[in-house]
Design a protein around this motif. Structure first.
Motif, PDB file in Angstrom:
ATOM      1  N   GLN A 149      -7.410  17.698 -12.385  1.00 19.49           N
ATOM      2  CA  GLN A 149      -6.782  18.066 -13.648  1.00 19.49           C
ATOM      3  C   GLN A 149      -5.275  17.831 -13.618  1.00 19.49           C
ATOM      4  OE1 GLN A 149      -8.316  19.275 -16.525  1.00 19.49           O
ATOM      5  NE2 GLN A 149     -10.236  18.815 -15.516  1.00 19.49           N
ATOM      6  N   GLY A 150      -4.714  17.714 -12.404  1.00 17.79           N
ATOM      7  CA  GLY A 150      -3.275  17.519 -12.279  1.00 17.79           C
ATOM      8  C   GLY A 150      -2.473  18.783 -12.504  1.00 17.79           C
ATOM      9  N   ARG A 151      -3.133  19.923 -12.397  1.00 16.24           N
ATOM     10  CA  ARG A 151      -2.466  21.225 -12.558  1.00 16.24           C
ATOM     11  C   ARG A 151      -3.357  22.289 -11.940  1.00 16.24           C
ATOM     12  NH1 ARG A 151      -5.006  24.205 -16.514  1.00 16.24           N
ATOM     13  NH2 ARG A 151      -6.378  23.061 -17.938  1.00 16.24           N
ATOM     14  N   MET A 152      -2.778  23.449 -11.684  1.00 12.70           N
ATOM     15  CA  MET A 152      -3.572  24.533 -11.122  1.00 12.70           C
ATOM     16  C   MET A 152      -4.685  24.926 -12.098  1.00 12.70           C
ATOM     17  SD  MET A 152      -2.830  25.220  -8.131  1.00 12.70           S
ATOM     18  CE  MET A 152      -1.542  24.856  -6.939  1.00 12.70           C
ATOM     19  N   TYR A 153      -5.905  24.971 -11.581  1.00 12.11           N
ATOM     20  CA  TYR A 153      -7.064  25.208 -12.427  1.00 12.11           C
ATOM     21  C   TYR A 153      -7.987  26.183 -11.702  1.00 12.11           C
ATOM     22  CZ  TYR A 153     -10.700  23.900 -15.824  1.00 12.11           C
ATOM     23  OH  TYR A 153     -11.640  23.898 -16.835  1.00 12.11           O
ATOM     24  N   ILE A 154      -8.245  27.322 -12.315  1.00  9.42           N
ATOM     25  CA  ILE A 154      -9.104  28.330 -11.702  1.00  9.42           C
ATOM     26  C   ILE A 154     -10.285  28.598 -12.615  1.00  9.42           C
ATOM     27  CG2 ILE A 154      -9.274  30.692 -10.856  1.00  9.42           C
ATOM     28  CD1 ILE A 154      -6.317  30.599 -10.209  1.00  9.42           C
ATOM     29  N   LYS A 174     -13.026  15.527 -17.757  1.00  7.43           N
ATOM     30  CA  LYS A 174     -12.281  14.291 -17.475  1.00  7.43           C
ATOM     31  C   LYS A 174     -11.266  14.029 -18.577  1.00  7.43           C
ATOM     32  CE  LYS A 174     -13.026   9.595 -15.805  1.00  7.43           C
ATOM     33  NZ  LYS A 174     -14.043   8.572 -15.443  1.00  7.43           N
ATOM     34  N   ASP A 175     -11.652  14.327 -19.784  1.00 13.66           N
ATOM     35  CA  ASP A 175     -10.756  14.278 -20.936  1.00 13.66           C
ATOM     36  C   ASP A 175     -11.304  15.291 -21.936  1.00 13.66           C
ATOM     37  OD1 ASP A 175     -12.806  12.957 -22.598  1.00 13.66           O
ATOM     38  OD2 ASP A 175     -12.321  11.140 -21.485  1.00 13.66           O
ATOM     39  N   PRO A 176     -10.685  15.437 -23.106  1.00  6.71           N
ATOM     40  CA  PRO A 176     -11.139  16.482 -24.034  1.00  6.71           C
ATOM     41  C   PRO A 176     -12.608  16.403 -24.440  1.00  6.71           C
ATOM     42  CG  PRO A 176      -8.979  15.691 -24.681  1.00  6.71           C
ATOM     43  CD  PRO A 176      -9.433  14.796 -23.565  1.00  6.71           C
ATOM     44  N   GLU A 177     -13.249  15.229 -24.286  1.00  6.08           N
ATOM     45  CA  GLU A 177     -14.612  15.093 -24.783  1.00  6.08           C
ATOM     46  C   GLU A 177     -15.640  14.741 -23.715  1.00  6.08           C
ATOM     47  OE1 GLU A 177     -14.536  12.285 -27.948  1.00  6.08           O
ATOM     48  OE2 GLU A 177     -13.374  13.570 -29.307  1.00  6.08           O
ATOM     49  N   THR A 178     -15.211  14.420 -22.489  1.00  5.85           N
ATOM     50  CA  THR A 178     -16.163  14.014 -21.451  1.00  5.85           C
ATOM     51  C   THR A 178     -15.911  14.756 -20.146  1.00  5.85           C
ATOM     52  OG1 THR A 178     -14.770  12.174 -20.682  1.00  5.85           O
ATOM     53  CG2 THR A 178     -16.357  11.699 -22.444  1.00  5.85           C
ATOM     54  N   PHE A 179     -16.908  14.673 -19.262  1.00  5.92           N
ATOM     55  CA  PHE A 179     -16.816  15.289 -17.945  1.00  5.92           C
ATOM     56  C   PHE A 179     -17.023  14.223 -16.876  1.00  5.92           C
ATOM     57  CE2 PHE A 179     -18.053  18.666 -20.802  1.00  5.92           C
ATOM     58  CZ  PHE A 179     -17.329  19.767 -20.357  1.00  5.92           C
ATOM     59  N   TYR A 180     -16.568  14.529 -15.676  1.00  2.00           N
ATOM     60  CA  TYR A 180     -16.830  13.638 -14.554  1.00  2.00           C
ATOM     61  C   TYR A 180     -18.334  13.589 -14.298  1.00  2.00           C
ATOM     62  CZ  TYR A 180     -11.922  13.134 -13.200  1.00  2.00           C
ATOM     63  OH  TYR A 180     -10.593  12.807 -13.176  1.00  2.00           O
ATOM     64  N   PRO A 181     -18.859  12.459 -13.803  1.00  2.00           N
ATOM     65  CA  PRO A 181     -20.310  12.334 -13.584  1.00  2.00           C
ATOM     66  C   PRO A 181     -20.799  12.988 -12.298  1.00  2.00           C
ATOM     67  CG  PRO A 181     -19.242  10.288 -12.999  1.00  2.00           C
ATOM     68  CD  PRO A 181     -18.158  11.190 -13.534  1.00  2.00           C
ATOM     69  N   PHE A 182     -20.052  13.939 -11.787  1.00  5.17           N
ATOM     70  CA  PHE A 182     -20.520  14.712 -10.639  1.00  5.17           C
ATOM     71  C   PHE A 182     -20.246  16.185 -10.909  1.00  5.17           C
ATOM     72  CE2 PHE A 182     -16.313  12.952  -9.703  1.00  5.17           C
ATOM     73  CZ  PHE A 182     -15.563  14.083  -9.437  1.00  5.17           C
TER      74      PHE A 182
END
Length: 303
Positions: free
Chosen positions: A78-83, A106-114
């Motif tokens: 995410q390029g930032r602290m994410y909890i 991954k972006d506002p509308e999609t997720f990483y495929p893992f």
């Protein structure tokens, strides 16, 4: 003296580490100056089959840092602290008690495929090996509350009778606290070995993540780039490899984000190095099972 002060005193007295001997050159190379190439490799990953998800299952002793690793991976991507995965710092009891899967935006509308799946910690009264096996087979539904006394039964509402390829696990990750490893109970080590055997029978590759490496020696705490120069840590990794059977090239030391409020390039580099190899192994697993399915289909058609 309070209980916590006494506990801290005991930890310092009982678990004092020997002075680390730095190797003249690192025994494993990391390109500390270019984390972007590893980051881009992870970001570019895409399974060959549309809609396919690579499922990464984390397991390990209580307090090893599974949830912290999940948060650290998400922070790096995410390029930032994410909890997102909740972490317990006060209790040594089981904090994660349900089967929980984390999707990474991954972006506002999609997720990483893992995806990263978390389960109850291992221990004498922790998650049962049979339940870990069912999770690897994709037969445990999201939200199942693990029972220390009995395994998930087929008539339970959380039993998945018809798992899809996305429900099944493609790489198994054992998360180990590098600092407390010498004090691991024999029952926990035996469970790790049993789970590894079950994963091998299912043709699922296995990886080990060593966390809290900065607690192992002051040389690593002062400079994370010493991680592959501290022979003492290497010896712990080698002993763990011998004890449970996971090869050294599948064991990765990382530092989870814990007290930091900003990202650190060296921390990111180690996490990305591990994550890139985890994804590669998981992708190999997906492709292997796809090829096996195709071969079986062809045999059925020719009969």
């Amino acid at each position: 003296m309070t209980f916590l002060q006494k506990l801290g005193f005991w930890r310092k007295k009982e678990r004092k580490e020997p002075e680390a001997q730095l190797l003249s050159k690192p025994w494993r190379e990391i390109n500390w100056r270019d984390k972007q190439s590893a980051l881009q490799s992870v970001k570019n990953y895409k399974p060959k089959t549309d809609g396919q998800q690579l499922r990464i299952l984390l397991h390990g002793p209580v307090g090893a840092g599974k949830s912290s690793f999940i948060n650290s991976v998400q922070s790096v991507l995410q390029g930032r602290m994410y909890i997102q995965a909740l972490v317990e710092n006060m209790s040594h009891d089981y904090f994660t008690i349900t089967y929980t899967t984390y999707n990474i935006p991954k972006d506002p509308e999609t997720f990483y495929p893992f995806v990263l799946s978390d389960i109850m910690g291992l221990g004498p009264t922790g998650v049962q090996v049979d339940d870990v096996k069912l999770a690897m087979m994709g037969k445990v539904k999201e939200g199942y509350r693990f029972n220390r006394d009995s395994r998930l039964s087929e008539d339970d509402a959380f039993y998945n009778n018809h798992p899809t390829d996305n429900d099944k696990v493609h790489v198994l990750v054992c998360v180990i606290d590098a600092y407390t490893l010498p004090f691991m109970k024999q029952e926990v080590q035996e469970k790790i070995c049993q789970i590894r055997i079950e994963a091998t029978h299912l043709n699922i590759p296995q990886v080990a993540i060593f966390t809290k490496i900065d607690d192992v020696s002051p040389e690593i705490k002062d400079n994370l780039q010493n991680v592959y120069k501290v022979n003492y840590l290497k010896e712990r990794m080698e002993q763990f490899s011998v004890n449970v059977g996971i090869p050294m090239n599948c064991i990765f030391p990382v530092k989870n984000y814990h007290e930091e409020i900003d990202l650190n390039s060296d921390v990111d580099s180690l996490i990305l190095s591990a994550l890139k190899h985890i994804i590669n192994l998981g992708d190999n697993c997906i492709n292997f099972h796809k090829s096996q399915s195709c071969a079986m289909s062809c045999q059925s058609m020719n009969m």
